[in-house]
Write a protein that holds these residues in place. Structure first.
Motif, PDB file in Angstrom:
ATOM      1  N   GLU A  30       0.843  -1.224  -0.380  1.00 51.17           N
ATOM      2  CA  GLU A  30      -0.068  -0.074   0.007  1.00 51.17           C
ATOM      3  C   GLU A  30       0.653   1.624  -0.261  1.00 51.17           C
ATOM      4  OE1 GLU A  30       0.435  -1.409   4.579  1.00 51.17           O
ATOM      5  OE2 GLU A  30      -0.163  -2.924   2.297  1.00 51.17           O
ATOM      6  N   ASP A  31       2.246   0.956   0.359  1.00 50.55           N
ATOM      7  CA  ASP A  31       2.545   1.797   0.204  1.00 50.55           C
ATOM      8  C   ASP A  31       3.616   2.696  -0.849  1.00 50.55           C
ATOM      9  OD1 ASP A  31       2.168   2.481   2.919  1.00 50.55           O
ATOM     10  OD2 ASP A  31       3.770   1.706   4.137  1.00 50.55           O
ATOM     11  N   ALA A  32       3.930   1.402  -1.152  1.00 49.80           N
ATOM     12  CA  ALA A  32       4.599   1.819  -2.915  1.00 49.80           C
ATOM     13  C   ALA A  32       4.404   3.072  -4.021  1.00 49.80           C
ATOM     14  CB  ALA A  32       4.590   0.188  -3.785  1.00 49.80           C
ATOM     15  N   LEU A  33       2.910   3.090  -3.860  1.00 49.30           N
ATOM     16  CA  LEU A  33       2.749   4.655  -5.075  1.00 49.30           C
ATOM     17  C   LEU A  33       3.046   5.293  -4.272  1.00 49.30           C
ATOM     18  CD1 LEU A  33      -0.443   2.987  -7.006  1.00 49.30           C
ATOM     19  CD2 LEU A  33       1.726   3.488  -8.403  1.00 49.30           C
ATOM     20  N   ALA A  34       2.771   5.504  -3.269  1.00 47.68           N
ATOM     21  CA  ALA A  34       2.947   6.790  -2.947  1.00 47.68           C
ATOM     22  C   ALA A  34       4.793   6.783  -2.834  1.00 47.68           C
ATOM     23  CB  ALA A  34       2.553   7.352  -1.137  1.00 47.68           C
ATOM     24  N   PHE A  35       5.629   5.975  -2.461  1.00 46.66           N
ATOM     25  CA  PHE A  35       6.960   5.907  -2.270  1.00 46.66           C
ATOM     26  C   PHE A  35       7.637   6.915  -4.096  1.00 46.66           C
ATOM     27  CE2 PHE A  35      10.646   4.438  -3.892  1.00 46.66           C
ATOM     28  CZ  PHE A  35      11.725   4.902  -2.667  1.00 46.66           C
ATOM     29  N   PHE A  36       6.830   5.794  -4.755  1.00 43.06           N
ATOM     30  CA  PHE A  36       6.650   6.348  -6.447  1.00 43.06           C
ATOM     31  C   PHE A  36       6.394   8.053  -6.467  1.00 43.06           C
ATOM     32  CE2 PHE A  36       7.991   1.059  -6.617  1.00 43.06           C
ATOM     33  CZ  PHE A  36       9.104   1.965  -6.698  1.00 43.06           C
ATOM     34  N   ASP A  65      13.015   7.051 -17.509  1.00 45.06           N
ATOM     35  CA  ASP A  65      14.004   7.576 -16.445  1.00 45.06           C
ATOM     36  C   ASP A  65      15.283   6.317 -16.778  1.00 45.06           C
ATOM     37  OD1 ASP A  65      13.028   9.410 -17.349  1.00 45.06           O
ATOM     38  OD2 ASP A  65      11.575   9.440 -15.348  1.00 45.06           O
ATOM     39  N   GLN A  66      15.824   6.429 -17.560  1.00 44.22           N
ATOM     40  CA  GLN A  66      16.135   4.627 -17.198  1.00 44.22           C
ATOM     41  C   GLN A  66      18.478   5.360 -16.486  1.00 44.22           C
ATOM     42  OE1 GLN A  66      17.664   1.821 -20.045  1.00 44.22           O
ATOM     43  NE2 GLN A  66      15.183   1.364 -20.532  1.00 44.22           N
ATOM     44  N   ASP A  67      18.076   6.705 -16.505  1.00 42.35           N
ATOM     45  CA  ASP A  67      19.485   7.101 -15.571  1.00 42.35           C
ATOM     46  C   ASP A  67      19.237   7.637 -14.621  1.00 42.35           C
ATOM     47  OD1 ASP A  67      20.980   6.665 -17.836  1.00 42.35           O
ATOM     48  OD2 ASP A  67      20.305   8.328 -18.898  1.00 42.35           O
ATOM     49  N   ARG A  68      17.988   7.284 -13.674  1.00 38.94           N
ATOM     50  CA  ARG A  68      17.310   7.554 -12.652  1.00 38.94           C
ATOM     51  C   ARG A  68      18.011   6.657 -12.429  1.00 38.94           C
ATOM     52  NH1 ARG A  68      11.600   9.475 -11.139  1.00 38.94           N
ATOM     53  NH2 ARG A  68      11.369   9.552  -8.385  1.00 38.94           N
ATOM     54  N   ASP A  69      18.233   6.822 -10.278  1.00 35.96           N
ATOM     55  CA  ASP A  69      19.052   6.236  -9.677  1.00 35.96           C
ATOM     56  C   ASP A  69      17.810   5.634  -8.611  1.00 35.96           C
ATOM     57  OD1 ASP A  69      20.353   4.847  -7.914  1.00 35.96           O
ATOM     58  OD2 ASP A  69      21.669   6.181  -7.297  1.00 35.96           O
ATOM     59  N   TRP A  70      17.246   4.831  -9.820  1.00 35.53           N
ATOM     60  CA  TRP A  70      15.762   3.912  -8.700  1.00 35.53           C
ATOM     61  C   TRP A  70      16.620   3.489  -7.334  1.00 35.53           C
ATOM     62  CZ3 TRP A  70      11.535   6.390 -10.251  1.00 35.53           C
ATOM     63  CH2 TRP A  70      11.114   6.367 -11.106  1.00 35.53           C
ATOM     64  N   ALA A  71      17.746   2.737  -7.202  1.00 28.76           N
ATOM     65  CA  ALA A  71      18.136   2.016  -6.206  1.00 28.76           C
ATOM     66  C   ALA A  71      18.855   2.552  -5.421  1.00 28.76           C
ATOM     67  CB  ALA A  71      18.846   1.006  -6.532  1.00 28.76           C
ATOM     68  N   GLY A  72      19.153   3.597  -5.362  1.00 25.62           N
ATOM     69  CA  GLY A  72      20.034   4.733  -4.709  1.00 25.62           C
ATOM     70  C   GLY A  72      18.920   5.491  -3.814  1.00 25.62           C
ATOM     71  N   GLU A  73      17.742   6.003  -4.405  1.00 23.34           N
ATOM     72  CA  GLU A  73      16.258   6.301  -3.959  1.00 23.34           C
ATOM     73  C   GLU A  73      16.113   5.722  -2.359  1.00 23.34           C
ATOM     74  OE1 GLU A  73      13.786   8.448  -6.385  1.00 23.34           O
ATOM     75  OE2 GLU A  73      15.521   8.866  -7.449  1.00 23.34           O
ATOM     76  N   PHE A  74      16.087   4.232  -3.088  1.00 28.54           N
ATOM     77  CA  PHE A  74      15.498   3.088  -1.820  1.00 28.54           C
ATOM     78  C   PHE A  74      16.701   3.365  -1.025  1.00 28.54           C
ATOM     79  CE2 PHE A  74      14.106  -0.704  -0.663  1.00 28.54           C
ATOM     80  CZ  PHE A  74      13.447  -0.644   0.371  1.00 28.54           C
ATOM     81  N   ARG A  75      17.440   3.809  -0.941  1.00 27.07           N
ATOM     82  CA  ARG A  75      18.248   2.435   0.279  1.00 27.07           C
ATOM     83  C   ARG A  75      18.469   4.210   1.065  1.00 27.07           C
ATOM     84  NH1 ARG A  75      21.871   1.104  -4.067  1.00 27.07           N
ATOM     85  NH2 ARG A  75      22.885   3.184  -4.393  1.00 27.07           N
ATOM     86  N   ALA A  76      18.261   5.200   0.183  1.00 28.73           N
ATOM     87  CA  ALA A  76      18.351   6.472   1.687  1.00 28.73           C
ATOM     88  C   ALA A  76      16.772   6.477   2.009  1.00 28.73           C
ATOM     89  CB  ALA A  76      19.323   7.295   0.526  1.00 28.73           C
ATOM     90  N   SER A  77      16.378   5.580   2.262  1.00 30.36           N
ATOM     91  CA  SER A  77      14.243   5.751   2.182  1.00 30.36           C
ATOM     92  C   SER A  77      14.403   5.741   3.574  1.00 30.36           C
ATOM     93  CB  SER A  77      13.443   5.807   1.239  1.00 30.36           C
ATOM     94  OG  SER A  77      13.375   4.004   1.390  1.00 30.36           O
ATOM     95  N   PRO A  78      13.847   5.767   4.153  1.00 30.17           N
ATOM     96  CA  PRO A  78      12.993   5.010   5.656  1.00 30.17           C
ATOM     97  C   PRO A  78      12.600   3.538   5.692  1.00 30.17           C
ATOM     98  CG  PRO A  78      11.629   6.230   5.382  1.00 30.17           C
ATOM     99  CD  PRO A  78      12.325   7.093   4.435  1.00 30.17           C
ATOM    100  N   TRP A  79      11.673   3.759   3.760  1.00 31.59           N
ATOM    101  CA  TRP A  79      11.158   2.420   4.228  1.00 31.59           C
ATOM    102  C   TRP A  79      13.019   1.135   3.977  1.00 31.59           C
ATOM    103  CZ3 TRP A  79       8.850   6.482   1.684  1.00 31.59           C
ATOM    104  CH2 TRP A  79       7.482   6.655   1.918  1.00 31.59           C
ATOM    105  N   GLN A  80      13.413   1.576   3.014  1.00 31.85           N
ATOM    106  CA  GLN A  80      14.970   0.568   3.740  1.00 31.85           C
ATOM    107  C   GLN A  80      15.047  -0.229   4.778  1.00 31.85           C
ATOM    108  OE1 GLN A  80      18.429   0.502   3.931  1.00 31.85           O
ATOM    109  NE2 GLN A  80      18.534  -1.383   3.136  1.00 31.85           N
ATOM    110  N   ARG A  81      15.455   1.366   5.727  1.00 30.55           N
ATOM    111  CA  ARG A  81      15.788   1.306   6.840  1.00 30.55           C
ATOM    112  C   ARG A  81      14.539   0.215   8.052  1.00 30.55           C
ATOM    113  NH1 ARG A  81      17.187   5.924   6.178  1.00 30.55           N
ATOM    114  NH2 ARG A  81      15.425   7.249   7.068  1.00 30.55           N
ATOM    115  N   ARG A  82      13.981   0.412   7.475  1.00 31.23           N
ATOM    116  CA  ARG A  82      12.604  -0.100   8.132  1.00 31.23           C
ATOM    117  C   ARG A  82      12.163  -1.729   7.773  1.00 31.23           C
ATOM    118  NH1 ARG A  82       6.843   2.071  10.325  1.00 31.23           N
ATOM    119  NH2 ARG A  82       5.857   0.133  11.386  1.00 31.23           N
ATOM    120  N   TYR A  83      12.301  -1.804   6.825  1.00 24.75           N
ATOM    121  CA  TYR A  83      11.993  -3.266   6.731  1.00 24.75           C
ATOM    122  C   TYR A  83      12.718  -4.024   5.482  1.00 24.75           C
ATOM    123  CZ  TYR A  83       7.176  -0.731   6.779  1.00 24.75           C
ATOM    124  OH  TYR A  83       5.973  -0.277   6.819  1.00 24.75           O
ATOM    125  N   VAL A  84      14.072  -3.287   4.638  1.00 24.83           N
ATOM    126  CA  VAL A  84      15.348  -4.470   4.315  1.00 24.83           C
ATOM    127  C   VAL A  84      16.266  -4.357   5.735  1.00 24.83           C
ATOM    128  CG1 VAL A  84      16.834  -4.750   2.760  1.00 24.83           C
ATOM    129  CG2 VAL A  84      14.905  -4.255   2.562  1.00 24.83           C
TER     130      VAL A  84
END
Length: 779
Positions: free
Chosen positions: A446-452, A467-486
């Protein structure tokens, strides 16, 4: 300069609930709630999804309520933040009868050596033993039968499976008793090996450890976690990355969906998680155990449902499941035991009303249920599905996803790779992969679309492509979702791999004779249920035989001999090759899955040869009898070389048809799609006509003569020509071929070469089948 004081460390505690115990390490927080991915799961309606958190804080533990609906209670008082320790009694949702938890201190000594099921400090996993007994002073027999010293109620365990032997010097040895699915020591298959403290003996879904003076048994009931650490897959010598350091945890009894645009690495991830194609680097931890290291044992606890159906659609649901049970369960399993397990999974998947129907008559969603039922026969703890809703309408899509939700709730971890986003709300976690195999999001669906930052999933997928040059993985690593759920949700300690992944090859399948019998019966039943195939098989030899009879007339003469023998060659080649040319390619997905769980390659191939060979030889006999019975074959002196002329020709036509069938299997194993087999069949028949020796002079022609040695019709036509003395009937260049001579040694050479070609084609089929097997099975 004064040294900074070191903050005291909170003590290690054990949290006991009605469902089990959790060892709480002071290195991380522990979340409590109804969410299946919580560290402490409380399945009670009064408990909030995210109810409370226990965290180490300055030498002690703090219990903090997360704004739960019905409150958190410590020692009888409702609390929002409270210091807790050994002896604290906690209630969640109600102070009187809410789910209860008790905190205890950790004072038990650790085993002498690390064990994945008994050392939570090393693996992050704590399991209470299912049973504990004193170490035996004598040999203990282990198996499914009730007369064993240690009985394991598990259908994948043989009736008399293994022995734990107490040796005179006080040590122990485990010995396999020729079991169907093998005995494992620390994940490796063994026939006999010494067992020491901390070693894990794996038998079926049970594991045994020697801890102190005890023999502890741990039964894998399905409630296991999966921890994925830094999986990386590259191709083209590392120039193209398909998975890029993918890490995430999957909790017990949870449903994870994996989505992403085409080419994001979803199938690659599935193959890496199941061991079909291990990652180049990284680790997959199955409840604290290295899946790749212990793959030989743990593969039996993994179910995989590919996108295509993994069953013979001509069979009824019950028959398809019954044959699968015969292949996967030990040979000594009683028919009643197998039938009971089949009935159990039929009820579990809601297929009672469909059990007697052929699989091909079911809807897409019902067929997928049957494929899942097949995998559930052996009670896997991990269930993977690849595109289970592909091609289904929205209603069926939701039905299948709700079925998977129920399977997870019943006590297993389910991971589904899908393109559909219609029913993600039933999942506990969602993994979104971006192009390049990078994690763009991991957390609640339920949080995924809001995250994007999008309102609809098509917009998000378009953004991935645009937007293949966009750093999708970097944005996730810096997010609170990565800290909480990974990061914070990862239970297992990091287990970096210093070198490339090495995965042990599973043991060779046992009971190949029993497998062959089952495969022959299943294949015969499947062919018998295919009415179109039966009609063609019956009609073809009669039609070709009638054509041969029309060409032969009442006597083989100069005018009719070549044509009559040629039509016999063409008829035999078509009958044999047409029977076999589709049979391997159409079952490729079935073979790959069954091979991964212990199917013998030789038993599978031999089942095709036995069934198709019997059909082909019968067709050849009918073809020859219809074409030549009553015809004056005009053989020299009225006799064949070794037998009566009609018998000799019948034998040769049967050998040719059988060899053509083996050549058809080569084609079927070689091609990737069933659609290309028919054009290749026509080409194959033309080659047989051109190189048989009836149309062209081959003897003494460089290149053509040597090429014709590999053409079965060349030898069959020569043998039949020798039987009737073709050189006498048709004098000239064609008739002068030395392979046509009416001599015993020449005729035996011609017939023998058909057997040699059959063996050569059989070897090629075996090698080609190997290419389509899971990577770990090829070595």
């Amino acid at each position: 300069m004064a040294e900074r004081p070191v903050a005291p460390t909170a003590p290690e505690l054990v949290l006991e609930t009605e469902t089990g115990s959790t060892v709480m390490s002071p290195s991380r927080d522990y979340r409590v709630g109804r969410d299946p991915l919580s560290d402490i799961v409380l399945d009670d309606a009064r408990v909030s999804w995210h109810h409370a958190v226990l965290r180490p804080d300055d030498g002690h533990w703090t219990l903090e309520d997360e704004n739960s609906t019905n409150g958190t209670y410590a020692d009888g008082h409702r609390v929002h933040e409270w210091h807790v320790g050994p002896g604290s009694v906690l209630r969640f949702g109600n102070p009187a009868d809410g789910p209860r938890a008790v905190l205890l201190g950790r004072s038990a000594p650790a085993p002498e050596r690390p064990s994945a099921v008994s050392m939570p400090g090393l693996t992050g996993t704590f399991r209470e033993p299912t049973s504990v007994r004193p170490l035996p002073a004598r040999t203990v027999r282990i198996g499914r039968a009730s007369d064993n010293d240690l009985v394991i109620d598990d259908l994948v365990v043989s009736r008399r499976h293994a022995e734990l032997r107490a040796l005179p010097d006080g040590t122990y040895e485990i010995a396999d008793l020729g079991s169907h699915n093998g005995t494992y020591l620390n994940g490796r298959s063994v026939t006999s090996a010494p067992v020491g403290p901390g070693d894990i003996v794996g038998i079926g879904h049970s594991e045994f450890c020697l801890v102190g003076d005890q023999l502890q048994e741990y039964v894998d009931t399905g409630e296991i976690s999966l921890d994925v650490q830094d999986l990386t897959v590259a191709v083209d010598r590392g120039r193209k990355t398909l998975l890029d350091h993918v890490s995430f945890p999957v909790g017990e009894k949870s449903l994870l969906a994996v989505v992403g645009p085409s080419g994001a690495g979803k199938s690659t991830l599935l193959n890496a998680l199941t061991g079909q194609r291990p990652a180049d680097h990284g680790t997959v931890l199955y409840d604290g155990r290295d899946l790749y290291r212990d793959y030989a044992e743990l593969r039996q606890r993994i179910g995989l449902v590919p996108q295509d159906d993994i069953l013979h659609t001509q069979l009824t649901v019950r028959k398809a499941l019954s044959y699968a049970a015969e292949l996967r369960f030990p040979q000594d399993t009683a028919k009643a035991e197998r039938r009971a397990r089949v009935d159990e999974v039929i009820r579990e998947l809601g297929l009672e009303q469909r059990a007697g129907q052929p699989v091909h008559s079911l809807s897409g969603g019902q067929r997928k249920r049957v494929s899942v039922a097949l995998e559930l026969l052996t009670k896997p703890s991990l269930l993977f599905l690849d595109e289970p809703t592909s091609g289904l309408d929205p209603g069926m899509d939701r039905s299948v996803m709700h079925m998977l939700r129920g399977l997870a709730d019943d006590g297993r971890t389910v991971i589904v790779v899908t393109h559909s986003v219609l029913s993600l709300d039933v999942c506990d976690r969602l993994l979104v992969l971006a192009p390049g195999g990078k994690i763009a999001y991991y957390g609640p669906p339920e949080d995924a679309l809001a995250f994007f930052g999008f309102d609809e999933w098509p917009e998000a997928f378009e953004a991935f492509e645009r937007d293949q040059d966009r750093d999708w993985a970097g944005e996730f690593r810096a997010s609170p979702w990565q800290r909480r759920y990974v990061a914070d949700a990862t239970v297992q300690p990091r287990q970096p791999r210093s070198g490339p992944v090495v995965i042990a090859r599973p043991p060779r399948p046992r009971g190949r004779g029993a497998q062959l019998g089952t495969l022959v019966r299943r294949y015969t039943a499947a062919l018998s249920a295919d009415r179109t195939f039966l009609a063609i098989m019956i009609a073809l030899p009669f039609v070709m035989g009638a054509m041969g009879r029309a060409l032969a007339g009442s006597e083989l003469t100069r005018k009719t001999a070549l044509n009559a023998l040629l039509i016999l060659c063409v008829g035999a080649v078509l009958a044999g090759a047409a029977n076999a040319v589709r049979e391997l390619v159409k079952e490729r997905v079935i073979y790959q899955r069954e091979r991964a769980v212990g199917l013998s390659r030789s038993a599978y191939l031999l089942s095709k040869v036995v069934v198709l060979g019997a059909i082909t030889v019968l067709q050849a006999v009918v073809l020859t009898v219809v074409a030549l019975l009553g015809v004056d074959l005009n053989a020299p002196d009225g006799e064949g070389v070794l037998m009566p002329p009609l018998a000799e020709i019948t034998v040769v036509v049967a050998l040719l048809a059988f060899t053509a069938m083996m050549l058809g299997l080569v084609v079927s194993a070689l091609v990737r799609k069933e659609e290309v087999t028919m054009p290749l069949l026509v080409l194959l028949a033309l080659v047989q006509v051109v190189f048989c020796g009836a149309l062209l002079k081959l003897d003494g022609v460089p290149g053509l003569e040597q090429l014709a040695w590999l053409v079965p019709s060349r030898w069959a036509f020569a043998a039949m020509a020798g039987t009737i003395g073709l050189a006498r009937i048709v004098p000239g260049e064609l008739g002068d071929d030395p392979l046509f001579r009416h001599e015993a040694d020449v005729w035996l050479l011609d017939a023998g070469m058909l057997l040699v070609l059959s063996a050569l084609f059989g070897f090629l089929v075996s090698r080609l089948l190997r290419r389509h097997e899971p990577a770990v099975m090829r070595r």
